[in-house]
Design an enzyme around this catalytic site. Structure first.
Site, PDB file in Angstrom:
ATOM      1  CD  GLU A 196       6.665 -13.153 -20.242  1.00 22.18           C
ATOM      2  OE1 GLU A 196       5.646 -13.839 -20.457  1.00 22.18           O
ATOM      3  OE2 GLU A 196       7.477 -13.405 -19.330  1.00 22.18           O
TER       4      GLU A 196
ATOM      5  CB  SER B 110      -4.745  35.467  24.765  1.00 24.39           C
ATOM      6  OG  SER B 110      -5.148  35.608  26.111  1.00 24.39           O
TER       7      SER B 110
END
Length: 755
Positions: free
Chosen positions: A178, A452
């Site tokens: 690059e 319960s």
């Protein structure tokens, strides 16, 4: 010159224009320098908070099968191979597993890669040895799995990495392809522009770009992609300023963290650190030559060279990069040949996070809101380490989505919470039967009557109020008439509308009888029950009405889990949390969950007796349907059903976790499920997929196993026909009577409260 006034005019005009342009350029550069430098220094990019599950700790003696560990390795993108010289690979034969653990920045610091041999003895880890030294290891930590990202600013994802972690081969290859003169130009390379211009003219099209890495970085960070002369000029000027103000390594590091590598759904993958995980499931420092070449190849066009969509195109470009690496002495010939012959292999999944966990992430967001974070955390990124167990979370989501086998689940919703009651970590949290969608998180927000489930709290509170109370104490299951909070007659009933007369507290709990719970709860006092509930983390309002004794209190599944985690944790309360610690992407600690001392609510003896009774619920009570998936493991549990079958609850306690499951409808209509026919069946499937570790019922200090008459609640010889062995505080020998329990004994309620 006297004969050519027009030439003089042109020269003067050109000079004036040059002065104007130069002045404008100077002011323009000054403006760029003042604005761009500040932004680049502190706000180059936004980094997300990366969320990790809990790490896996492996040690000799741990209950873990080889197949369970292999599944975990594959979730972490480890690959099976006969050769484990490289990190991220495993092999196995017989009872032996070879693993080359990756390096990872754990919450408490980095650990290097390690190659180990793990031997199994059935369902247990037998030994762990370092492969290179053959030394026995006490522990091996596997890196945690990435399970989510949090980024409130945008949809750009990245894992910030320092230049020191990036392999030299990757850096040199990037510059080779690059920007070869990166360390020698001033941000703009005229020679590169000329070279590209010539190449493009020869080809008759754009085949080469002249932008430097600095220009590419500026374009990605600050500019649009329009192809105009003004944009190119603007790009060049900005590159000059950046190069002048910042050193080359800072620019290169920024580029490596910014470069775009494709899309993960709506999330853009930026930076070499996250790209290496997205495509290969590896840390950047683990990348091979062929993987480095593929990533550098994709810089030119991540969509065009997508290895999943266009494998042949991507491989051709990769091989071209490899050839350049070889021709420029970055690779030896043998390594080049091996790399070129390596197949193009990337992760099959297009998602960085394989499975979504929106409800658990929602809990993390809520906890983050209570943690003081650096105001600029999005500039440095965060790593959030959690208590999530990925296998349990995934199992819970699937079980809740599947619902009750063979039953119509249309319109029925649910939630599940699994916590490690010793550490206080939330290991799984699901807030809907549709696990992929967030919506309303019922695990946190749904307030429903618990029915319960209140009974273990009542009995534990009663045993705390009086040390004479225990599982062998006598209670009476007979009709009772009371007044409710409005002074009106109230006649509570049992589920089956029958009454069994005299029984032990143990039997009342195992069979989930309502009347004994009401009698004892009212004698203890509803205000006392409220205080115990609040001591176990309940923050929502609780009315101290008589109906509280039948579970008329609305709690979320998470709040219920906290209550039973207290009972499981020897009666000690501690908050439940998802987040264990937070660091920046570079490893700096931002937050660590404090090791607060658990607050005692019940004694160890009382919580043990309560768990013992709940174990009876599984072995012979309302949760007996759970037994066939336990393989003999001891588990304590409690079912819960509310009026008209509107809510189905189930809570279980094993050797590690508390599992809370709720089923119901958002419109509060009946479900048709009891606790055992609904929520229990969902938990049953979780235990089928993830077998629990047995809970210990070995008596604790202050409690011994003694024999009681199964109806009258007094001690009798162990060989009596009516004898039942139960844990209780040591009772004096004079309380022993004959098998018929002929000595008149007052009930526990009569002895404690009179009458």
């Amino acid at each position: 010159m006297k004969n050519k006034p027009w030439l003089r005019y042109l020269l003067v005009t050109a000079l004036k224009l040059a002065v104007v342009v130069s002045t404008a350029l100077v002011f323009y550069l000054m403006y760029l320098d003042a604005s761009l430098s500040r932004v680049f220094a502190s706000e180059r990019y936004q980094a997300p908070a990366l969320v990790y599950a809990s790490e896996t700790s492996i040690y000799p003696g741990k209950r873990l099968t080889k197949q369970q560990l292999i599944r975990q390795l594959e979730r972490l993108s480890y690959q099976r191979s006969t050769n484990t010289e490289e990190t991220g690979y495993y092999s196995h034969a017989g009872s032996t597993l070879m693993v080359h653990r990756r390096p990872f920045e754990f919450a408490d610091g980095p650990q290097m890669s390690r190659r180990v041999e793990i031997r199994f003895d059935g369902n247990t880890v037998q030994s762990i040895r370092d492969w290179s030294s053959s030394a026995a290891l006490r522990e091996l930590r596997l890196e945690p799995q990435l399970v989510g990202r949090i980024n409130p600013l945008d949809n750009e994802d990245r894992l910030l990495i320092g230049l020191e972690l990036v392999p030299n081969l990757l850096i040199e290859t990037l510059l080779l392809v690059e920007d070869r003169n990166f360390y020698h130009h001033s941000g703009v390379s005229p020679w590169s522009v000329m070279r590209a211009l010539v190449a493009n003219i020869k080809a008759g099209r754009t085949v080469q770009g002249g932008s430097t890495l600095t220009q590419q970085l500026v374009k990605n960070l600050y500019l649009t992609r329009e192809q105009t002369l003004w944009r190119k000029f603007h790009e060049a000027m900005m590159a000059l300023v950046i190069d002048y103000r910042f050193d080359k390594n800072t620019i290169l590091e920024t580029y490596l963290n910014e470069v775009y590598f494709g899309q993960d759904g709506r999330h853009a993958i930026h930076g070499i650190g996250l790209a290496s995980q997205y495509y290969f499931g590896r840390q950047v420092q683990e990348l091979t030559a062929s993987q480095v070449a593929l990533l550098i190849a994709m810089v030119k066009g991540p969509s065009y060279y997508d290895p999943r969509r266009y494998p042949e195109r991507a491989k051709s470009r990769r091989d071209t990069i490899l050839r350049l690496m070889y021709e420029n002495d970055l690779l030896a010939k043998s390594n080049y040949i091996a790399a070129v012959e390596t197949p193009l292999v990337v992760r099959e999944s297009r998602r960085l996070v394989e499975e979504g966990y929106p409800h658990y992430i929602d809990r993390i967001r809520r906890e983050l809101g209570k943690i003081v974070l650096p105001p600029d955390w999005h500039e440095v990124g965060l790593k959030i380490y959690t208590a999530m167990d990925v296998e349990l979370q995934s199992t819970a989501q699937k079980a809740l989505a599947a619902g009750v086998p063979g039953k119509d689940m249309e319109g029925i919703q649910g939630a599940m919470v699994i916590s490690d009651y010793r550490q206080g970590g939330i290991r799984a949290l699901v807030g809907s039967t549709v696990p992929s969608a967030l919506g309303f998180n019922r695990a946190l927000m749904a307030l429903r009557p618990i029915g319960s489930l209140i009974k273990p709290v009542i009995y534990a509170s009663a045993m705390t109020v009086s040390d004479k109370m225990h599982l062998g104490s006598r209670v009476v299951d007979e009709p009772v008439s009371l007044e409710d909070e409005h002074g009106k007659p109230w006649q509570p009933e049992n589920y089956d509308k029958e009454y069994l007369g005299e029984m032990l507290i143990y039997e009342a709990l195992v069979k989930s009888r309502n009347i004994p719970a009401v009698r004892i709860g009212l004698r203890v006092g509803t205000k006392t029950l409220v205080n115990y509930l609040k001591a176990m983390g309940v923050t929502t309002p609780i009315n101290s009405y008589p109906s509280l004794t039948l579970g008329a209190v609305e709690l979320s599944p998470l709040a219920v889990n906290r209550i039973f985690a207290t009972i499981a944790n020897d009666g000690k309360y501690q908050p439940l949390r998802a987040i264990t610690s937070i660091t920046t992407h570079s490893g700096e600690t931002v937050y660590k969950a404090s090791d607060t001392k658990p607050e005692p609510v019940y004694s160890t003896a009382v919580s043990y007796m309560t768990r013992y009774g709940m174990a009876g619920v599984v072995s012979q009570g309302t949760a007996s349907a759970l037994q066939d998936v336990l393989d003999g493991a001891t588990v304590a549990a409690k079912t819960g059903t509310t009026n008209d079958y509107k809510d189905s609850w189930f809570v279980s306690v094993d050797g590690d976790n508390v599992v809370t499951t709720w089923l119901g409808r958002d419109d509060n209509q009946p479900t048709g499920f009891t606790g055992s026919s609904g929520a229990l069946q969902v938990t049953r499937e979780v235990y089928r997929q993830a077998p629990p570790r047995p809970m210990s019922l070995r008596p604790v200090d202050g409690v011994t196993l003694q024999s009681f008459h199964r109806l009258k609640g007094v001690r009798i010889p162990a060989d009596c026909q009516q004898a039942v062995s139960l844990p209780a505080p040591p009772l004096s020998l004079e309380d022993d009577i004959n098998c018929n329990a002929e000595i008149e004994q007052k009930s526990w309620l009569e002895r404690l409260f009179g009458g």
